[in-house]
Design an enzyme around this catalytic site. Structure first.
Site, PDB file in Angstrom:
ATOM      1  N   TYR A 101       0.807  -1.258  -0.040  1.00  0.00           N
ATOM      2  CA  TYR A 101      -0.040   0.029  -0.004  1.00  0.00           C
ATOM      3  C   TYR A 101       0.801   1.282   0.129  1.00  0.00           C
ATOM      4  CZ  TYR A 101      -2.690   3.979   1.824  1.00  0.00           C
ATOM      5  OH  TYR A 101      -3.617   5.117   1.919  1.00  0.00           O
ATOM      6  N   GLU A 189      -3.871   7.234  -3.798  1.00  0.00           N
ATOM      7  CA  GLU A 189      -3.712   5.973  -3.029  1.00  0.00           C
ATOM      8  C   GLU A 189      -3.369   4.738  -4.078  1.00  0.00           C
ATOM      9  OE1 GLU A 189      -6.815   4.766  -0.416  1.00  0.00           O
ATOM     10  OE2 GLU A 189      -6.013   5.919   1.241  1.00  0.00           O
TER      11      GLU A 189
END
Length: 381
Positions: A101, A189
């Site tokens: 991530y 993101e």
């Protein structure tokens, strides 16, 4: 303003972030044709503004034309957490060995942007932050200087990313920050950032939300807003002129004033509930406006109970009470339990007007929120 995954990936790819080969499709035939051109296996992914698409059936991995046709037919037109799916992204499947991530957002507590990296990609990062906050490495960035290369490397190494790919991940994070800064981002993101057996890193998903007040500086992205279609509730909010944000919980929230609504959201969370929305009806709200607010929240299938928190200043308690009665008397049966807290101008008059056969009245905000959380929990059981 929120971009769809396919739009965000185009922005990322243009900046040099690796993304899988993909094609947008709006019909089943287009999806099957795109899958054949890309080459199997492919993922067929619903393009809607919600998380957890895979668990909800909005993402399917297919191996041939027959499976692609079946998956596209199932996903196109489905209702996915209140959003109608009218397009899918047909994307090359990535054979991965690990999921990471990376993200950039504003830490309002620190007053600085923060870059984040975790080796626990592919899952809800909010859950990771709650269950194991140390699993997410963070680095605050001085916006006057931007992200230095050493800062990108530092947060990547602190996250425990394998050294064989650390430099590539740091480069992607630096690019993501540059996009966030230059494009007036709110959130950027990649989850997951997939790692292949050959140590390639590929953005298998993309989130890019923009500061709506800065769209005048981002005309090319602003033009995408019509394509980044709102759900029915957001469209209704625009029609009614409400400040509204849809969230993922089941406790509906209505208040007058952003600060009051935010306080109510915080209390819902404090007492173990999950807010379903932010809905500010504004000051001086008349009965019709209050009725419209209840109509909106009742239209959200995720809502199991509603807390109505009004503090009268400009807004009068008797007008609010009339609006609540007006809205609820339209129903043969009240679709959601409504808990009301009134305070301030004409609050006593409002309490006398409220039809207590239709609503539950609480004297304090804490009591009202606890009652709403408990009511929503009972519906879920």
């Amino acid at each position: 303003m929120r971009l769809h995954e396919y739009q965000a990936k185009e922005v990322f790819a243009d900046a040099g972030i690796p993304t899988p080969d993909a094609t947008l499709a709006r019909t089943v035939d287009e999806a099957v044709e795109a899958a054949g051109e890309i080459g199997y296996p492919v993922a067929i992914k619903a393009q809607v503004h919600v998380g957890g698409r895979g668990k909800a059936g909005g993402i399917k991995l297919v191996e041939n034309d027959e499976e692609a046709r079946e998956a596209a037919a199932e996903i196109l037109g489905m209702d996915l957490k209140g959003y109608q799916v009218d397009k899918v992204l047909v994307e090359e499947a990535v054979d991965f060995v690990n999921e990471l991530y990376v993200g950039v957002t504003m830490d309002r507590g620190e007053g600085q942007p923060v870059a984040m990296v975790s080796t626990r990609g592919g899952v809800n990062i909010e859950e990771v932050a709650e269950e194991d906050p140390d699993a997410i490495a963070r680095e605050h960035i001085d916006p006057a200087f931007g992200m230095h290369e050493y800062e990108a490397r530092k947060v990547v190494y602190e996250a425990g990313v394998d050294r064989d790919i650390a430099m590539d991940v740091a480069s992607i994070l630096s690019t993501l920050y540059d996009l966030w800064e230059e494009r007036d981002g709110a959130d950027a993101e990649i989850n997951p950032l997939m790692v292949t057996a050959e140590d390639d890193v590929i953005a298998a998903d993309a989130v890019f939300n923009l500061d709506g007040d800065a769209l005048f500086r981002q005309q090319d992205l602003a033009e995408l807003e019509d394509e980044a279609a709102e759900d029915d509730l957001e469209a209704k909010a625009n029609e009614y002129g409400f400040d509204y944000v849809r969230l993922s919980g089941n406790v509906g929230i209505i208040g007058n004033g952003a600060g009051l609504v935010m306080t109510t959201l915080d209390l819902v969370d404090y007492y173990g509930g999950a807010p379903a929305n932010f809905l500010d009806i504004g000051g001086g709200a008349k009965a019709e406006r209050v009725a419209n607010a209840l109509d909106m929240v009742f239209s959200d299938d995720n809502v199991d109970a509603v807390v109505f928190n009004i503090f009268g200043g400009i807004t009068r308690g008797d007008e609010v009470a009339n609006g609540i009665n007006q809205a609820l008397e339209q129903f043969d049966e009240i679709p959601k339990q409504v808990i009301v807290r009134l305070a301030g101008t004409n609050a006593e008059e409002g309490m006398e007007i409220l039809n207590t056969d239709l609503v539950q009245v609480e004297a304090t905000l804490e009591d009202a929120v606890q009652a709403a959380v408990e009511a929503a929990a009972e519906v879920e059981q």
